[in-house]
Design an enzyme around this catalytic site. Structure first.
Site: not given
Length: 488
Positions: A81, A156, A180
């Site tokens: 990420k 996210s 997330s």
């Protein structure tokens, strides 16, 4: 018909690498080829360096051929990420504010992955500064759900979940501040784990809300997640919130924990707003555990109703503080229109931050301001303690809690962007674990009639990841949900 290389589980890749029937260069090239084929539709990545990934793979193959393998992750592609520092690679956090920033150092998680020999493959898209539940807040581009390209992948860590589901990587890393990792894992049909707060170092993780953030592994199976967690967990002196306690062999520990378990069903997680198909899939999972000899216990977490409000006071307050460093002076976006120091600060932040980030900064600044601190932030911290106490009382009666991960399957792009509250409620079942610092795991437990994945959430006691993994693995091995693949 055999599984394509790009859809192999990480444990299968590891076994083939050890047996010499697969090379790291072959599996890395397979995910590169797959990414080239589907990425224009999925849009999971913000950055890719194929030459660098292949060079890492060849180095891994050379180690293995000389008998110097670094372990089970050596040569396995892992994608990150875009919120974790990785030396020499972009670190954008999905924001215009950091669009041109290149990290000068490795986060602890990345350093541990390098030490394990993992092939670091690309940077994954995310909601800007991890603020969102749909990956529509990224300043780069929205990411699509591989099961339905018109729908969101969650957030996210939407890029992390979508890349796995689409076969663009073998393992991924996300971060979880209010769900997330778990919510996108549920919406994309993969496995995601938020470890206990302090279990994985946050050094080099760009901060959103420091008392809530946690790095989490994502994989196609529970075994994959256990493998990745073992590589990144452990104490780190550079993170003051890191807990100094031994890291178990998760793969072995979860096999030793055979149950049966006492399973808690918190009634507050099965009320209004829960999609009927999600409810039915979760109830079938409850029936499975009952058939396995587990005792099903109804429990109550009475302060759950305050969790969303509490979370959005604490998280935004901490975000307001953490994001003050992006001022156009030291690094990040610097406005070319400014006249003077104060205007530079104002213009740089106005241009660099997106609407959702601005909304949360403003809210966080408000609840910390003079005259409102006691009424909002201090009171939210007290309610946070009540929420944690609810969990601790429940765990006196049960081994873990079973809930839906998300109240709804993946919704369509744009469906909730005009209604921030509706978007915030997408995390209603996940945020309490962050407030209480507990481990939580999401795994696939079914599909809707229109073919969208449904996630099952298990919540455990602090540092009880082995039991969560064991219980999740028991369910997974009796079902094939995690083996299904989207058609792209």
């Amino acid at each position: 018909m055999s599984e394509p290389l790009h859809f192999l589980a990480a444990t299968d890749v590891s076994a083939r690498l050890a047996a010499g029937t697969l090379t790291s260069e072959q599996i890395t090239q397979a995910v590169i080829d797959r990414t080239r084929a589907v990425e224009d539709r999925v849009q999971a990545f913000t950055h890719r360096d194929e030459a660098d990934a292949l060079a890492q793979a060849r180095a891994s193959d050379a180690r293995r051929s000389s008998g110097a393998s670094l372990g089970p992750l050596d040569g396995v592609p892992v994608s990150l990420k875009d919120v974790l520092a990785c030396a020499g690679q972009p670190l954008t956090c999905g924001s215009r504010m950091l669009a041109n920033f290149v990290s000068p150092y490795d986060s602890t998680v990345v350093a541990r992955l390098r030490a394990a020999g993992a092939v670091l493959w690309g940077r994954l898209n995310m909601d800007e500064f991890a603020m969102g539940s749909s990956t529509e807040n990224s300043a780069m581009h929205p990411t699509a759900n591989p099961w339905d390209l018109e729908r969101i992948p969650g957030g996210s860590s939407g890029g992390s979940a979508a890349a796995l589901a689409a076969g663009e990587s073998i393992l991924t890393i996300g971060s979880d501040t209010g769900g997330s990792v778990r919510q996108p894992a549920a919406l994309c049909g993969v496995v995601g784990l938020k470890p206990t707060y302090g279990r994985v170092s946050r050094f080099g993780l760009v901060a959103y809300a420091s008392s809530l953030d946690q790095v989490g592994p994502m994989g196609r199976s529970v075994d994959d997640v256990a493998l990745l967690l073992g590589a990144v967990a452990g104490h780190d002196e550079r993170d003051s919130t890191s807990v100094d306690r031994p890291v178990p062999d998760y793969a072995a520990a979860m096999r030793e924990n055979v149950g049966p378990w006492r399973v808690g069903l918190p009634r507050e997680y099965f009320g209004d707003g829960l999609n009927p198909e999600v409810r039915a899939s979760v109830e079938r999972a409850v029936a499975f555990y009952r058939e396995q000899g587990c005792e099903i216990v109804d429990v109550s977490l009475p302060n759950t109703g305050y969790a969303v409000a509490t979370y959005y006071i604490i998280a935004t307050a901490e975000a307001s503080s953490n994001l003050a460093r992006y001022d156009g002076v030291r690094y990040g976006h610097r406005s070319a229109k400014a006249n003077g120091a104060i205007d530079l600060y104002f213009q740089s932040r106005a241009e660099g931050f997106g609407e959702e980030v601005k909304r949360r900064i403003i809210l966080g600044t408000y609840v910390l301001s003079s005259g409102y601190y006691d009424a909002y932030y201090l009171r939210a911290q007290k309610v946070r303690t009540l929420i944690r106490n609810d969990f601790m009382r429940a765990f006196e009666r049960v081994d873990f809690l079973l809930t839906p991960t998300s109240p709804v399957p993946a919704f369509k792009k744009g469906e909730r962007t005009a209604d921030p509250l509706a978007m915030y409620l997408a995390d209603i079942y996940t945020i309490s674990a962050n407030l209480a610092g507990l481990p939580g795991l999401s795994l696939p437990c079914g599909f809707t009639e229109c073919g969208l994945p449904i996630g099952l959430q298990l919540l455990g006691k602090p540092f009880d990841e082995p039991r969560l993994l064991a219980a999740a693995r028991r369910y997974e091995q009796a079902h094939d949900w995690h083996l299904r693949r989207p058609t792209l």
